[in-house]
Scaffold this motif. Structure first.
Motif, PDB file in Angstrom:
ATOM      1  N   TRP A 196      19.959  30.296  32.449  1.00 36.59           N
ATOM      2  CA  TRP A 196      18.979  28.720  33.105  1.00 36.59           C
ATOM      3  C   TRP A 196      20.484  28.187  34.050  1.00 36.59           C
ATOM      4  N   HIS A 197      20.053  27.551  34.794  1.00 35.79           N
ATOM      5  CA  HIS A 197      20.690  26.673  35.988  1.00 35.79           C
ATOM      6  C   HIS A 197      19.877  26.215  36.641  1.00 35.79           C
ATOM      7  N   TYR A 198      20.154  24.266  36.770  1.00 38.24           N
ATOM      8  CA  TYR A 198      20.342  23.210  37.432  1.00 38.24           C
ATOM      9  C   TYR A 198      20.417  23.292  38.207  1.00 38.24           C
ATOM     10  N   PHE A 209      31.650  24.295  51.225  1.00 32.36           N
ATOM     11  CA  PHE A 209      31.883  22.902  51.402  1.00 32.36           C
ATOM     12  C   PHE A 209      30.613  22.052  50.335  1.00 32.36           C
ATOM     13  N   GLY A 210      31.271  20.655  50.340  1.00 29.31           N
ATOM     14  CA  GLY A 210      30.346  19.956  49.527  1.00 29.31           C
ATOM     15  C   GLY A 210      30.539  20.481  48.671  1.00 29.31           C
ATOM     16  N   SER A 211      29.298  19.380  46.807  1.00 28.39           N
ATOM     17  CA  SER A 211      29.779  19.736  45.458  1.00 28.39           C
ATOM     18  C   SER A 211      28.074  19.313  45.311  1.00 28.39           C
ATOM     19  N   LYS A 212      28.158  20.867  43.765  1.00 29.94           N
ATOM     20  CA  LYS A 212      26.484  20.620  43.057  1.00 29.94           C
ATOM     21  C   LYS A 212      27.193  20.215  41.593  1.00 29.94           C
ATOM     22  N   LYS A 213      25.667  19.224  41.415  1.00 29.92           N
ATOM     23  CA  LYS A 213      26.288  19.276  39.765  1.00 29.92           C
ATOM     24  C   LYS A 213      25.016  20.129  38.653  1.00 29.92           C
ATOM     25  N   ILE A 214      25.789  20.801  38.274  1.00 30.87           N
ATOM     26  CA  ILE A 214      24.927  22.443  37.574  1.00 30.87           C
ATOM     27  C   ILE A 214      24.667  21.932  36.506  1.00 30.87           C
ATOM     28  N   ILE A 215      23.762  22.127  35.511  1.00 29.51           N
ATOM     29  CA  ILE A 215      23.355  22.179  34.143  1.00 29.51           C
ATOM     30  C   ILE A 215      23.078  23.470  33.843  1.00 29.51           C
ATOM     31  N   LEU A 216      23.353  23.891  32.653  1.00 31.35           N
ATOM     32  CA  LEU A 216      23.885  25.408  31.916  1.00 31.35           C
ATOM     33  C   LEU A 216      22.810  25.539  31.267  1.00 31.35           C
ATOM     34  N   ALA A 217      22.375  26.304  30.525  1.00 34.88           N
ATOM     35  CA  ALA A 217      21.143  26.470  28.975  1.00 34.88           C
ATOM     36  C   ALA A 217      21.020  28.032  29.104  1.00 34.88           C
ATOM     37  N   ALA A 218      21.230  28.038  27.625  1.00 34.36           N
ATOM     38  CA  ALA A 218      21.560  30.350  27.168  1.00 34.36           C
ATOM     39  C   ALA A 218      19.631  30.413  27.232  1.00 34.36           C
ATOM     40  N   PRO A 219      19.864  32.556  27.743  1.00 37.64           N
ATOM     41  CA  PRO A 219      19.157  32.543  27.483  1.00 37.64           C
ATOM     42  C   PRO A 219      18.230  32.619  26.040  1.00 37.64           C
ATOM     43  N   GLU A 220      18.966  32.187  25.471  1.00 36.18           N
ATOM     44  CA  GLU A 220      18.461  32.536  23.397  1.00 36.18           C
ATOM     45  C   GLU A 220      17.300  31.178  23.156  1.00 36.18           C
ATOM     46  N   ASP A 221      17.519  29.953  24.103  1.00 35.81           N
ATOM     47  CA  ASP A 221      16.342  28.409  24.219  1.00 35.81           C
ATOM     48  C   ASP A 221      15.553  28.622  25.685  1.00 35.81           C
ATOM     49  N   THR A 222      14.975  30.297  25.782  1.00 35.76           N
ATOM     50  CA  THR A 222      14.059  30.195  26.495  1.00 35.76           C
ATOM     51  C   THR A 222      13.001  29.250  26.076  1.00 35.76           C
TER      52      THR A 222
END
Length: 397
Positions: free
Chosen positions: A380-382, A314-327
């Protein structure tokens, strides 16, 4: 002895069950041998040296608590954690021999929780479940009932990664797992009983309210103000979702193995078949974690070493991803503890302080009830909760 306690005592480990565990543990062997003998003879009224054995068991628990807290938890030998858990079992029984009134049960319940959090109880799950039921015989309720959340209406939102409607196992393997492609899996867990049951926070209170769990204080574990405390779930639910919601500092039940601690809740979910697809043969274990909190909880930009299926109940989540190549462009912290966590605030980028972030490709999405987000290792994830939220994550290799 109380007939119910006699029945429970029969589930306690016997000496032959722990012989191998006690290799090179002379002190623990001596104490547990006496405690096991005491419990085996207690029913026949041949109990002797109860006060001495109770003292020795308490000393055994304290000694192994100290050993667990020396150095990093991950480096603690498994036998020490198991000895600690066994000691806690016997300590609980000696306390119940003194009294079974509600106050004493509350003390014993706290000891059982600490044994689960610090010890290793997998070899005695039947005893754990039976003891939990006995200690929690009284139903947990709130003076003011907790809210029953309304099912969310699906929102239209942008999604920068592929979306699939409850893909088949083969579709998931070929389009997500093998190419390591983050994907939003729509309407994938709508069959879970949790989807309906957990909306009633009073149900969670009754099933789990007496359990003690680690709670994160503060919205972001990478901030200086962040801390952790052990609290009863009933107090956490009342503070964060009760009548005074919003007046307390944000607390978050995050990344906790809640379902091994409370098997009754595990019946409300199921491990998705996608987790059976693995690079290992046979597949390894699946780690199941719970994430429960109010709106505004944040997991800063970070990555996990395993495949991750994040499922929204339940509820919702805003998620921001980035690829491992950008570490290297995401400015990971230098410390060992935060080495998998970025210094940036993904929701409010500071290009002056972190100029390389300009070169990073970010992917935005909204995770809504019934959906799962597949994240391959080291993506990566926020994550920020947009409303009161319960998520379950499955990690596997």
């Amino acid at each position: 002895m109380d007939p119910i306690l006699i029945k429970l005592a029969k589930l306690l480990p016997r000496l032959e069950d722990v012989e191998e565990l006690l290799d090179n543990e002379v002190e623990a062997r001596y104490i547990l041998k006496k405690a096991i003998s005491f419990m085996e003879n207690c029913e026949s009224s041949k109990c002797v040296d109860e006060e001495e054995i109770r003292y020795l068991i308490c000393a055994l628990v304290d000694r192994n608590w100290e050993r667990i807290h020396t150095g990093h938890f991950s480096s603690v030998p498994l036998n020490i954690r198991k000895i600690y858990a066994i000691g806690c079992y016997f300590k609980i029984f000696f306390l119940l021999l003194e009294s079974t009134d509600p106050g004493q049960r509350e003390i014993c319940s706290g000891i059982l929780d600490e044994a689960q959090l610090l010890g290793c109880m997998e070899d005695w799950s039947e005893l754990k479940i039976s003891l939990m039921q006995y200690l929690d015989d009284e139903k947990v309720g709130a003076s003011v009932p907790l809210p029953i959340l309304m099912p969310s209406t699906r929102l239209q939102s942008t999604c920068d990664i592929p979306q699939m409607e409850a893909p088949s196992l083969n579709e998931f393997k070929t389009q997500c797992f093998t190419p390591r492609q983050p994907t939003l899996l729509l309407n994938t867990i709508k069959h879970w009983p949790a989807m309906e049951k957990w909306l009633d926070l009073n149900y969670l209170l009754q099933i789990a309210g007496n359990r003690t769990v680690p709670i994160e204080i503060g919205s972001n574990y990478a901030s200086d103000e962040w801390s952790q405390q052990l609290v009863k779930i009933r107090d956490f639910l009342q503070r964060q979702f009760g009548s005074e919601e919003g007046s307390q500092e944000i607390e978050y039940l995050a990344q906790h193995e809640l379902f091994s601690q409370i098997p009754a809740l595990k019946k409300d979910i199921s491990i998705p078949d996608y987790c059976t697809i693995s690079g290992d043969d046979p597949p390894g274990a699946v780690d199941i974690k719970a994430w429960l909190g109010p709106a505004g909880t944040i997991s800063p930009m970070h990555y996990d070493p395993k495949h991750n299926l994040l499922c929204q109940v339940f509820g919702s989540k805003k998620i921001i991803l980035a690829a491992p190549e950008d570490t290297d462009k995401l400015y990971p912290h230098d410390s060992e503890f935060l080495g998998n966590t970025s210094q940036i605030d993904a929701a409010s980028l500071d290009f002056e302080k972190y100029p390389l972030v300009k070169e990073v490709k970010f992917y935005d999405l909204l995770l809504q009830p019934g959906d799962c987000l597949y994240m391959p290792p080291k993506w990566w994830h926020y994550v920020r909760s947009e409303a009161p939220s319960f998520s379950v994550s499955f990690w596997w290799e």
